[in-house]
Every structure is written in C-alpha cells, then in structure tokens.
Design a protein around this motif. Structure first.
Motif, PDB file in Angstrom:
ATOM      1  N   HIS A 216       0.836  -1.201   0.000  1.00 25.32           N
ATOM      2  CA  HIS A 216       0.000   0.000   0.000  1.00 25.32           C
ATOM      3  C   HIS A 216       0.870   1.249   0.000  1.00 25.32           C
ATOM      4  O   HIS A 216       2.030   1.211   0.416  1.00 25.32           O
ATOM      5  N   CYS A 217       0.288   2.347  -0.444  1.00 18.79           N
ATOM      6  CA  CYS A 217       0.985   3.626  -0.454  1.00 18.79           C
ATOM      7  C   CYS A 217       1.030   4.203   0.958  1.00 18.79           C
ATOM      8  O   CYS A 217       0.435   3.653   1.900  1.00 18.79           O
ATOM      9  N   SER A 218       1.698   5.335   1.121  1.00 20.43           N
ATOM     10  CA  SER A 218       1.829   5.950   2.443  1.00 20.43           C
ATOM     11  C   SER A 218       0.487   6.379   3.017  1.00 20.43           C
ATOM     12  O   SER A 218       0.307   6.404   4.238  1.00 20.43           O
ATOM     13  N   ILE A 219      -0.465   6.687   2.163  1.00 17.80           N
ATOM     14  CA  ILE A 219      -1.784   7.114   2.636  1.00 17.80           C
ATOM     15  C   ILE A 219      -2.613   5.922   3.101  1.00 17.80           C
ATOM     16  O   ILE A 219      -3.291   5.973   4.138  1.00 17.80           O
ATOM     17  N   HIS A 220      -2.557   4.836   2.364  1.00 15.57           N
ATOM     18  CA  HIS A 220      -3.421   3.681   2.661  1.00 15.57           C
ATOM     19  C   HIS A 220      -2.760   2.611   3.520  1.00 15.57           C
ATOM     20  O   HIS A 220      -3.387   1.621   3.863  1.00 15.57           O
ATOM     21  N   ARG A 221      -1.491   2.820   3.867  1.00 14.28           N
ATOM     22  CA  ARG A 221      -0.767   1.792   4.613  1.00 14.28           C
ATOM     23  C   ARG A 221      -1.402   1.532   5.980  1.00 14.28           C
ATOM     24  O   ARG A 221      -1.545   0.374   6.403  1.00 14.28           O
ATOM     25  N   GLU A 222      -1.782   2.576   6.662  1.00 14.42           N
ATOM     26  CA  GLU A 222      -2.359   2.416   8.005  1.00 14.42           C
ATOM     27  C   GLU A 222      -3.839   2.077   7.962  1.00 14.42           C
ATOM     28  O   GLU A 222      -4.341   1.350   8.833  1.00 14.42           O
ATOM     29  N   ASN A 223      -4.536   2.598   6.963  1.00 14.41           N
ATOM     30  CA  ASN A 223      -5.977   2.351   6.851  1.00 14.41           C
ATOM     31  C   ASN A 223      -6.310   1.905   5.432  1.00 14.41           C
ATOM     32  O   ASN A 223      -6.918   2.649   4.658  1.00 14.41           O
ATOM     33  N   PRO A 224      -5.937   0.689   5.082  1.00 14.52           N
ATOM     34  CA  PRO A 224      -6.179   0.215   3.704  1.00 14.52           C
ATOM     35  C   PRO A 224      -7.653   0.061   3.400  1.00 14.52           C
ATOM     36  O   PRO A 224      -8.432  -0.410   4.229  1.00 14.52           O
ATOM     37  N   THR A 225      -8.034   0.498   2.207  1.00 16.03           N
ATOM     38  CA  THR A 225      -9.421   0.339   1.752  1.00 16.03           C
ATOM     39  C   THR A 225      -9.534  -0.754   0.694  1.00 16.03           C
ATOM     40  O   THR A 225     -10.627  -1.126   0.302  1.00 16.03           O
ATOM     41  N   THR A 226      -8.386  -1.237   0.217  1.00 13.87           N
ATOM     42  CA  THR A 226      -8.346  -2.322  -0.762  1.00 13.87           C
ATOM     43  C   THR A 226      -7.239  -3.300  -0.360  1.00 13.87           C
ATOM     44  O   THR A 226      -6.435  -3.011   0.530  1.00 13.87           O
ATOM     45  N   LYS A 227      -7.191  -4.456  -1.019  1.00 12.05           N
ATOM     46  CA  LYS A 227      -6.179  -5.465  -0.700  1.00 12.05           C
ATOM     47  C   LYS A 227      -4.774  -4.972  -0.989  1.00 12.05           C
ATOM     48  O   LYS A 227      -3.808  -5.353  -0.338  1.00 12.05           O
ATOM     49  N   ASN A 228      -4.656  -4.111  -2.017  1.00 16.39           N
ATOM     50  CA  ASN A 228      -3.352  -3.559  -2.390  1.00 16.39           C
ATOM     51  C   ASN A 228      -3.564  -2.265  -3.158  1.00 16.39           C
ATOM     52  O   ASN A 228      -4.702  -1.870  -3.418  1.00 16.39           O
ATOM     53  N   CYS A 229      -2.461  -1.617  -3.512  1.00 18.17           N
ATOM     54  CA  CYS A 229      -2.537  -0.340  -4.226  1.00 18.17           C
ATOM     55  C   CYS A 229      -2.139  -0.479  -5.693  1.00 18.17           C
ATOM     56  O   CYS A 229      -1.497   0.407  -6.266  1.00 18.17           O
ATOM     57  N   ALA A 230      -2.552  -1.596  -6.309  1.00 25.19           N
ATOM     58  CA  ALA A 230      -2.187  -1.851  -7.703  1.00 25.19           C
ATOM     59  C   ALA A 230      -2.844  -0.880  -8.682  1.00 25.19           C
ATOM     60  O   ALA A 230      -2.416  -0.790  -9.837  1.00 25.19           O
ATOM     61  N   ASN A 231      -3.875  -0.154  -8.240  1.00 24.99           N
ATOM     62  CA  ASN A 231      -4.548   0.835  -9.098  1.00 24.99           C
ATOM     63  C   ASN A 231      -4.406   2.253  -8.556  1.00 24.99           C
ATOM     64  O   ASN A 231      -5.048   3.172  -9.060  1.00 24.99           O
ATOM     65  N   CYS A 232      -3.571   2.425  -7.548  1.00 25.81           N
ATOM     66  CA  CYS A 232      -3.503   3.671  -6.781  1.00 25.81           C
ATOM     67  C   CYS A 232      -2.472   4.634  -7.354  1.00 25.81           C
ATOM     68  O   CYS A 232      -1.284   4.297  -7.484  1.00 25.81           O
ATOM     69  N   LEU A 233      -2.898   5.833  -7.668  1.00 26.82           N
ATOM     70  CA  LEU A 233      -1.988   6.824  -8.237  1.00 26.82           C
ATOM     71  C   LEU A 233      -0.932   7.259  -7.222  1.00 26.82           C
ATOM     72  O   LEU A 233       0.229   7.476  -7.592  1.00 26.82           O
ATOM     73  N   THR A 234      -1.302   7.389  -5.974  1.00 21.22           N
ATOM     74  CA  THR A 234      -0.326   7.784  -4.954  1.00 21.22           C
ATOM     75  C   THR A 234       0.814   6.775  -4.876  1.00 21.22           C
ATOM     76  O   THR A 234       1.993   7.138  -4.833  1.00 21.22           O
ATOM     77  N   TYR A 235       0.471   5.496  -4.871  1.00 22.74           N
ATOM     78  CA  TYR A 235       1.495   4.448  -4.848  1.00 22.74           C
ATOM     79  C   TYR A 235       2.379   4.552  -6.099  1.00 22.74           C
ATOM     80  O   TYR A 235       3.604   4.452  -6.018  1.00 22.74           O
TER      81      TYR A 235
END
Length: 244
Positions: A216-235
């Motif tokens: 996960h990216c730095s934003i979603h690492r603590e509070n993930p909303t998905t299984k991973n950040c494979a579609n995440c622009l921040t990541y």
C-alpha cells in the motif's frame, strides 16, 4: 531521460502532470476524451494483440483511426507503431520467423507514415539477438527510413529481460549509432545499467509489484481500503519518485 509512468487507469491522466504511458487497448471502450494534465505517450498494445490473437486484428488504417480518436485527449506526444515482438513465445503464437516479424514491422511503419495520422508514429526496432536488431536496422534503412533522423525509436522485445548484459549491449550499439531510443518496460535495474543511453523509458512495474506483494501507499498503509494499491496513483507516484 524522460521516464514515463505506465498506467492502466485512464483517469490518472486527469490527476497528475507526470509523463504517463498508456496502452491503446485501455481506450477501446472509452467513448469520451479526458482532460490530460501532462504529456503522455501511447503504446500500441501489440504484446496483447499477438499473445491473444496470434497477430494484429486491426489493419493500419483502423489503427490510425483509433489513434486519431484517442488524440482527442490532449498532450499525446507520440504513438508506437504496430510492431511484431520477437520473443520465442510470440513466434510460437504466430508460427512465423523473426525475419518475418521484422519485415511486417518495417512494412507497417511505412504504411502508417503514409496515412493521415494526427500523432507522430514512432518506429520500433525488433529482434532478439544483437545481430537480429542490426538486421532490422538495415531493413529500415533499405526501405528508406533513416532511424537516426527519428526523434524517438522504440526498442522492442526487451521488457522481460531488461536487466541483462544482452540488452545493455544492444542499447550501447544503437546509442553509438546516434539513435534516440525508447526502452519499453525498462525498470530500475535496467535503468541503472544503461539509462543514460536512453531518450526515454516506461514501466508499469509498480502495479504488478503492489499486487504481488500486497503493498500500500503511504496514505493507505495504516488504513487500507483495498487489498493492495495496484490501481492507486499515490502508490504509482511514490514508486516513480524512487526510480527517478
């Protein structure tokens, strides 16, 4: 060197001004244009075409029509030609030889350049060994195409072996011939080897990496909303920053 961030998510065009690299196939079902913030380049989608169909399902005119429609989204810098990859798995799919793949690549480029395309089409050198790439270079020259005069020349069939001495030798050879090369799918280790000899490169490795490692990216690492950040622009942007 310009490093294009590969992405399969079209709305990333409207959310960042870093250079993006997107497959033509991502636009196939898209009916409206986007308001791109930065420059971007278009991959032909040839790898999927050959892998799934054993050849191109679009002729040159149909491809130009698609590219012109996609160009309604602003800031498209160039589009890759409809090349024929030369990895063994692709030869098995088509039942053709490296030489025939090269011939079709050269013929396609000449045909595309004869059509009314609103976007610069870049040629792609194809082969697998250094000698085969040299033969492809000679085929372009024999057909009246001066690759030294082209603003960008794609180097195909390298992404799965980009961190090897073979590819470093190939890049070194054509850099010495004054070709301004674009490395398709060249990632961190490949860039460390020969990045200073490339005009540009692209990679979508961030998405595969996030999916494989469930990262996960730095934003979603603590509070993930998905299984991973494979579609995440921040990541994706955080990954690109590390690469650059």
């Amino acid at each position: 060197m310009e490093f294009y961030l590969g992405t399969h998510v079209l709305n990333h065009l409207e959310k960042t001004d870093v250079p993006l690299f997107i497959s033509r196939r991502a636009f196939d079902k898209r009916k409206s244009s986007l308001d791109a913030l930065g420059s971007w380049a278009l991959d032909s989608g040839g790898f999927s075409e050959l892998r799934l169909n054993g050849g191109w399902t679009l002729n040159a005119q149909e491809y130009v029509d698609r590219v012109n429609r996609i160009n309604e989204t602003p800031n498209l810098t160039w589009a890759a030609q409809q090349d024929w990859m030369c990895e063994e798995v692709m030869l098995e799919k088509t039942g053709l030889t490296v030489r025939e793949h090269q011939r079709r690549t050269v013929d396609n480029f000449i045909e595309l350049r004869s059509l009314d395309c609103d976007v610069p089409i870049i040629p792609v050198l194809q082969g697998y060994t250094l000698d085969e790439y040299k033969e492809c270079f000679e085929m372009f020259e024999a057909s009246g195409v001066d690759l030294r005069a082209e603003p960008v020349v794609g180097l195909g069939s390298v992404c799965r072996r980009q961190n090897t001495e073979d590819i470093e030798r190939i890049v070194t050879c054509f850099h010495a011939k004054d070709l301004r090369l674009h490395g398709f799918g060249v990632k961190t280790l490949g860039l460390k080897r020969y990045g200073e000899m490339l005009e540009s490169a692209d990679s979508l490795a961030w998405s595969f990496g996030a999916r494989y490692s469930q990262s996960h990216c730095s934003i979603h690492r603590e509070n993930p909303t998905t299984k991973n950040c494979a579609n995440c622009l921040t990541y994706a942007l955080e990954w690109r920053e590390k690469v650059v």
